[in-house]
Every structure is written in C-alpha cells, then in structure tokens.
Write a protein that holds these residues in place. Structure first.
Motif, PDB file in Angstrom:
ATOM      1  N   VAL A   1       0.850  -1.193   0.000  1.00  0.00           N
ATOM      2  CA  VAL A   1       0.000   0.000   0.000  1.00  0.00           C
ATOM      3  C   VAL A   1       0.884   1.241   0.000  1.00  0.00           C
ATOM      4  N   LEU A   2       0.615   2.160  -0.917  1.00  0.00           N
ATOM      5  CA  LEU A   2       1.375   3.404  -1.016  1.00  0.00           C
ATOM      6  C   LEU A   2       0.588   4.538  -0.359  1.00  0.00           C
ATOM      7  N   TYR A   3       1.241   5.213   0.571  1.00  0.00           N
ATOM      8  CA  TYR A   3       0.659   6.287   1.386  1.00  0.00           C
ATOM      9  C   TYR A   3       0.947   7.613   0.677  1.00  0.00           C
ATOM     10  N   VAL A   4      -0.066   8.170   0.006  1.00  0.00           N
ATOM     11  CA  VAL A   4       0.140   9.327  -0.866  1.00  0.00           C
ATOM     12  C   VAL A   4      -0.785  10.469  -0.436  1.00  0.00           C
ATOM     13  N   GLU A   5      -0.207  11.619  -0.176  1.00  0.00           N
ATOM     14  CA  GLU A   5      -0.985  12.796   0.230  1.00  0.00           C
ATOM     15  C   GLU A   5      -1.945  13.213  -0.886  1.00  0.00           C
ATOM     16  N   GLY A   6      -3.073  13.827  -0.512  1.00  0.00           N
ATOM     17  CA  GLY A   6      -4.146  14.099  -1.459  1.00  0.00           C
ATOM     18  C   GLY A   6      -3.768  14.979  -2.636  1.00  0.00           C
ATOM     19  N   TYR A   7      -3.031  16.065  -2.395  1.00  0.00           N
ATOM     20  CA  TYR A   7      -2.613  16.935  -3.498  1.00  0.00           C
ATOM     21  C   TYR A   7      -1.703  16.170  -4.459  1.00  0.00           C
ATOM     22  N   ALA A   8      -0.797  15.379  -3.901  1.00  0.00           N
ATOM     23  CA  ALA A   8       0.107  14.583  -4.735  1.00  0.00           C
ATOM     24  C   ALA A   8      -0.665  13.526  -5.521  1.00  0.00           C
ATOM     25  N   LEU A   9      -1.697  12.968  -4.910  1.00  0.00           N
ATOM     26  CA  LEU A   9      -2.507  11.967  -5.602  1.00  0.00           C
ATOM     27  C   LEU A   9      -3.224  12.586  -6.803  1.00  0.00           C
ATOM     28  N   ASP A  10      -3.690  13.820  -6.657  1.00  0.00           N
ATOM     29  CA  ASP A  10      -4.323  14.513  -7.786  1.00  0.00           C
ATOM     30  C   ASP A  10      -3.329  14.738  -8.920  1.00  0.00           C
ATOM     31  N   ARG A  11      -2.116  15.170  -8.575  1.00  0.00           N
ATOM     32  CA  ARG A  11      -1.102  15.411  -9.614  1.00  0.00           C
ATOM     33  C   ARG A  11      -0.683  14.092 -10.272  1.00  0.00           C
ATOM     34  N   PHE A  12      -0.629  13.044  -9.481  1.00  0.00           N
ATOM     35  CA  PHE A  12      -0.321  11.717 -10.021  1.00  0.00           C
ATOM     36  C   PHE A  12      -1.389  11.291 -11.022  1.00  0.00           C
ATOM     37  N   ALA A  13      -2.654  11.502 -10.657  1.00  0.00           N
ATOM     38  CA  ALA A  13      -3.757  11.118 -11.545  1.00  0.00           C
ATOM     39  C   ALA A  13      -3.710  11.894 -12.855  1.00  0.00           C
ATOM     40  N   GLU A  14      -3.294  13.150 -12.785  1.00  0.00           N
ATOM     41  CA  GLU A  14      -3.210  13.981 -13.984  1.00  0.00           C
ATOM     42  C   GLU A  14      -2.027  13.614 -14.870  1.00  0.00           C
TER      43      GLU A  14
ATOM     44  N   SER B   1      -1.575  20.130   4.588  1.00  0.00           N
ATOM     45  CA  SER B   1      -0.689  19.200   3.880  1.00  0.00           C
ATOM     46  C   SER B   1      -0.576  19.567   2.400  1.00  0.00           C
ATOM     47  N   HIS B   2      -1.673  20.031   1.792  1.00  0.00           N
ATOM     48  CA  HIS B   2      -1.616  20.461   0.387  1.00  0.00           C
ATOM     49  C   HIS B   2      -0.604  21.592   0.210  1.00  0.00           C
ATOM     50  N   LEU B   3      -0.617  22.533   1.146  1.00  0.00           N
ATOM     51  CA  LEU B   3       0.283  23.682   1.070  1.00  0.00           C
ATOM     52  C   LEU B   3       1.743  23.240   1.052  1.00  0.00           C
ATOM     53  N   VAL B   4       2.082  22.313   1.936  1.00  0.00           N
ATOM     54  CA  VAL B   4       3.470  21.850   2.040  1.00  0.00           C
ATOM     55  C   VAL B   4       3.873  21.037   0.816  1.00  0.00           C
ATOM     56  N   VAL B   5       3.005  20.123   0.395  1.00  0.00           N
ATOM     57  CA  VAL B   5       3.337  19.258  -0.740  1.00  0.00           C
ATOM     58  C   VAL B   5       3.465  20.071  -2.025  1.00  0.00           C
ATOM     59  N   LYS B   6       2.594  21.036  -2.211  1.00  0.00           N
ATOM     60  CA  LYS B   6       2.667  21.874  -3.408  1.00  0.00           C
ATOM     61  C   LYS B   6       3.979  22.650  -3.457  1.00  0.00           C
ATOM     62  N   GLU B   7       4.448  23.112  -2.309  1.00  0.00           N
ATOM     63  CA  GLU B   7       5.655  23.938  -2.259  1.00  0.00           C
ATOM     64  C   GLU B   7       6.936  23.113  -2.353  1.00  0.00           C
ATOM     65  N   PHE B   8       6.967  21.946  -1.693  1.00  0.00           N
ATOM     66  CA  PHE B   8       8.231  21.210  -1.576  1.00  0.00           C
ATOM     67  C   PHE B   8       8.245  19.866  -2.309  1.00  0.00           C
ATOM     68  N   GLN B   9       7.109  19.399  -2.786  1.00  0.00           N
ATOM     69  CA  GLN B   9       7.011  18.112  -3.497  1.00  0.00           C
ATOM     70  C   GLN B   9       7.585  16.951  -2.678  1.00  0.00           C
ATOM     71  N   ILE B  10       7.301  16.947  -1.382  1.00  0.00           N
ATOM     72  CA  ILE B  10       7.684  15.829  -0.524  1.00  0.00           C
ATOM     73  C   ILE B  10       6.443  15.347   0.225  1.00  0.00           C
ATOM     74  N   PRO B  11       6.406  14.079   0.632  1.00  0.00           N
ATOM     75  CA  PRO B  11       5.252  13.579   1.387  1.00  0.00           C
ATOM     76  C   PRO B  11       5.048  14.364   2.682  1.00  0.00           C
ATOM     77  N   CYS B  12       3.793  14.653   2.974  1.00  0.00           N
ATOM     78  CA  CYS B  12       3.447  15.391   4.186  1.00  0.00           C
ATOM     79  C   CYS B  12       2.103  14.890   4.695  1.00  0.00           C
TER      80      CYS B  12
END
Length: 425
Positions: A105-118, A245-256
């Motif tokens: 199971v891969l633990y992926v933050e929501g903003y990152a999951l949206d970018r992954f889907a795109e 968490s979206h704010l951090v992931v969008k800025e740094f592209q690391i899991p949060c």
C-alpha cells in the motif's frame, strides 16, 4: 541440448512426472484416482503486470465510511489482499493512535494523488524516508512534550527514522468551520509563511524526505463534537488538515501529513467505535509518522523522468470512491484518462457524503456497486481478466454487430500513413 524423452500417455494410467518419485498406492484408492502435482517440476512464470487500484475517500465530507477515525482502513486492508498494489491517502490510512502496516500500500498525500492522476507526477517507492517534524509554536508546553514523546517512542519501539523537529517561529493560528454551501469542513491557517519557513529549514539542514506537521487546533465545545463522537456528522478538523498538507506538498514536493493537537476531552460512555481511535491517547501522531516513514517519493517532470522505477497514472487499473464524490481533481483525471489502459471507476453507493458530485453530473462512466463487499468482488474479477458483468444474472447480453459501413468510415478517417502502418503489422 537434447530434450528429455517422455513416454506417451496411455488411457487409464496416471501420469507421473519423471523427476518425482512414484507415490505409494493406498489400498483404499485405485490408481486411476491418483492426482500428482507437477507444478514443482514445471513452474509457470507469471507474465501479468501487477494490478494496481486507487482507493479514495475525500477528507472532511462526512463519508459514512472513512469520515471518522480510520474507519476506511478495513477496506484498504481487504483491497490489499486482492490487488497487487493499493494507492491511498492519509484520510483512509490514518487512525490516530492506530495504524496497520501493509507493504503493498502506497501512502500518498491528497494533493500529490491529484497530480499523479493527472500524469504530471510519478510515485517512486522507497525503503524508508528521513522524516522531519514541525510543531506549532501555539502549542502548550504539555502538548508539545506529549508529541515529542510520540516521536521518541516511534524511534525506539518501531525504529522509524524521525530525525529532527522544529518549532514554527510564530503560532499558525488554525481556524476551522463548516462550509454552509455544501456542508463539508474547511478552514485556514493565518500564518502559512511560518509553516513553510519551518519546513524549508528541515529540508535544507536535516535533508528530510518527508514531513509531519502538528498544528494547534481550537478546542471545540463538547456539544459541537457530540454528533461526530457518536459516529455521525462531519469531522470539523479534517478539511483544514488537508489544506495544511496540500500547502506543504505543493511547495516542496515531498510527502506530508498532518496531526491536530487538541486538549484531552472528557470521557464518553456512548462513543462510537468509528471515532474511538482518536481517544486512545493524547495525540494523533503515531499513524502519521508510520505512514510517512515509507511513503513513496514524488517525482515531477522538472526533477527527472517519469518512467523507469516510478509508478505513473497509466499503471492504475481501477479507482474506487464514493458514488457522490466523483468531482475531485484526481477522480476526474482518472475517469477522463486518454491512455489505452483507462482505469475502471467503481462508485460505492453505500458510502454517502455531504457532496452531490455524482458520475452523471460529470459524464463519467462508472461501475456502480452497493457497498465495499461488491466493490472488492469487482476488483477481483477485473484483476482476473473477467468482465464483472459476467458475475451477475443476465449481466451479459448478445454480442453487438458492427456494420461494415462503420468500419469503412473509420478507415477513411485515418491518415494514409497510419492506415499503411496498421496493415503492415
């Protein structure tokens, strides 16, 4: 190299692999009833690629399953036993003091999951991450110590690589409220710049790969929390947690992932089992640190190639989500994928939310199921290469006839070079 010679089979005689000793024949069974397994002598390699499914339960929308304290985790556990890989997000996998390690199971933050889907981000599985911890300066001393004790406990008892922590240079001032238009929870932090400076310091000096954030949340009135504690209503904290968490992931592209810090609340004898995980201890941090410790890293186009050892959206075979929550960026991206391997979208009707984002509203083709029992069955059939409709009574109709005129029209619309290439294969 000469191939081994096998004697021809004779009717009425059991076939015994030459490399295996003949089994003893019991008096109670005739030789014709014997069955000998030859799988060890003739292994069958697996030529199918891993089956990947995405499990989505949006945050702060009052989901009947997954809208409380990790109550969608049993769904994730079940899916993980059927699919080769499950991709999900903290709202599904976090359960405050509880968590369940699942290697596939891969633990992926929501903003990152949206970018992954795109298709703009890829996921790179890891063995471990160096995790940093950000604590809100607005937290009282006792709460701060409690959270630091959790970090030390995960390091000593679980061996998690939580390397360093930092306190923000100003209180974050978290505010929460329920959106009057749609009923979902939301909010804001008054000092997002303080949060970003803290994360930047950890990234620059501690070289972390993932970060946990603990913000001091306002203590709600017990009466306002009563519905949620009884397993009803909307989690008032969840919406702004996602914003953080979206704010951090969008800025740094690391899991949060985020864990709210709140004061202990009085004991309730009528607490719902679905919210009980949040009242086992003083913090919600253990599951966050466990999830981030092995969360996949995010690879963007500017950081490198999106192929190789990375997982991309084209690897996803199916997506499972509530039937009235199909309007998110990730859900729409998966549903409107233009790849040949377009994922199967499974909409679960029993998991109701406060939203009204139905597949019909967005023109999405889905397989509707009543509950997660049925959804897992659809996944099992899809993975086996079986049309899920074949499992239903009268689910399969007569095969459709395609007219020659339709075929001719399609050929005429192809460019000549493409037409020649198709026929040269």
């Amino acid at each position: 190299m000469a191939l081994p010679h096998f004697r021809p089979l004779h009717r009425g005689r059991a076939f015994i692999c030459p490399s295996l000793p003949s089994p003893p024949i019991s008096r109670a069974r005739s030789p014709s009833n014997l069955r000998v397994a030859c799988s060890a002598a003739f292994p069958h390699p697996k030529f199918q690629r891993p089956y990947t499914t995405v499990l989505i339960v949006p945050t702060g929308v009052g989901a009947s399953i997954g809208g409380f304290a990790g109550d969608a985790l049993p769904v994730a556990r079940t899916l993980a036993s059927v699919a080769d890989c499950v991709i999900s997000h903290p709202n599904v996998l976090n359960a405050a003091m509880l968590y369940w390690p699942m290697p596939n199971v891969l633990y992926v933050e929501g903003y990152a999951l949206d970018r992954f889907a795109e298709g703009s981000w890829a996921l790179q599985p890891v063995h471990q991450n160096k995790v940093g911890l950000v604590l809100d300066a607005g937290m009282e001393e006792e709460l701060r110590i409690r959270h630091l004790q959790v970090a030390d406990a995960t390091r000593a008892s679980l061996g998690l690589p939580v390397v360093e922590y930092i306190v923000t240079d100003a209180p974050l001032k978290v505010e929460t409220w329920i959106d009057p238009k749609c009923g979902k929870s939301t909010g804001r932090i008054k000092h997002p710049d303080s949060l970003l400076r803290a994360v930047q310091t950890l990234v620059s000096h501690s070289h972390i790969n993932a970060v946990a954030v603990v913000g001091r949340f306002p203590d709600d009135d017990i009466e306002d929390m009563e519905d949620y504690r009884l397993g009803k209503g909307v989690d008032s904290l969840a919406g702004v947690e996602a914003i953080i968490s979206h704010l951090v992931v969008k800025e740094f592209q690391i899991p949060c992932a985020h864990a709210p810090a709140v004061s202990p609340i009085p004991l309730s004898t009528s607490l719902s089992p679905r919210t009980a995980a949040e009242e086992l201890g003083y913090t919600f941090l253990p599951c966050v640190l466990a999830g981030l410790s092995c969360a996949p890293r995010y690879v963007t186009k500017k950081h490198g190639s999106l192929d190789g050892d990375c997982m991309v959206a084209g690897n996803v075979d199916s997506v499972m989500l509530p039937a009235d929550a199909c309007g998110g960026d990730g859900a729409l991206a998966f549903a409107r994928s233009m790849t040949n391997n377009k994922p199967l979208i499974i909409a679960v009707q029993e998991n109701e939310t406060v939203l009204d984002d139905t597949p019909e509203k967005f023109g999405i083709e889905v397989v509707k199921v009543l509950n997660y029992w049925e959804a897992v069955g659809v996944i099992a059939a899809h993975k086996a290469g079986v049309d899920p409709k074949a499992l239903r009574r009268e689910g399969i109709n007569h095969i459709r006839c395609l007219s020659m005129s339709s075929s001719s029209d399609r050929k005429a619309s192809l460019p000549s070079s493409s037409h020649d290439r198709v026929h040269s294969l």
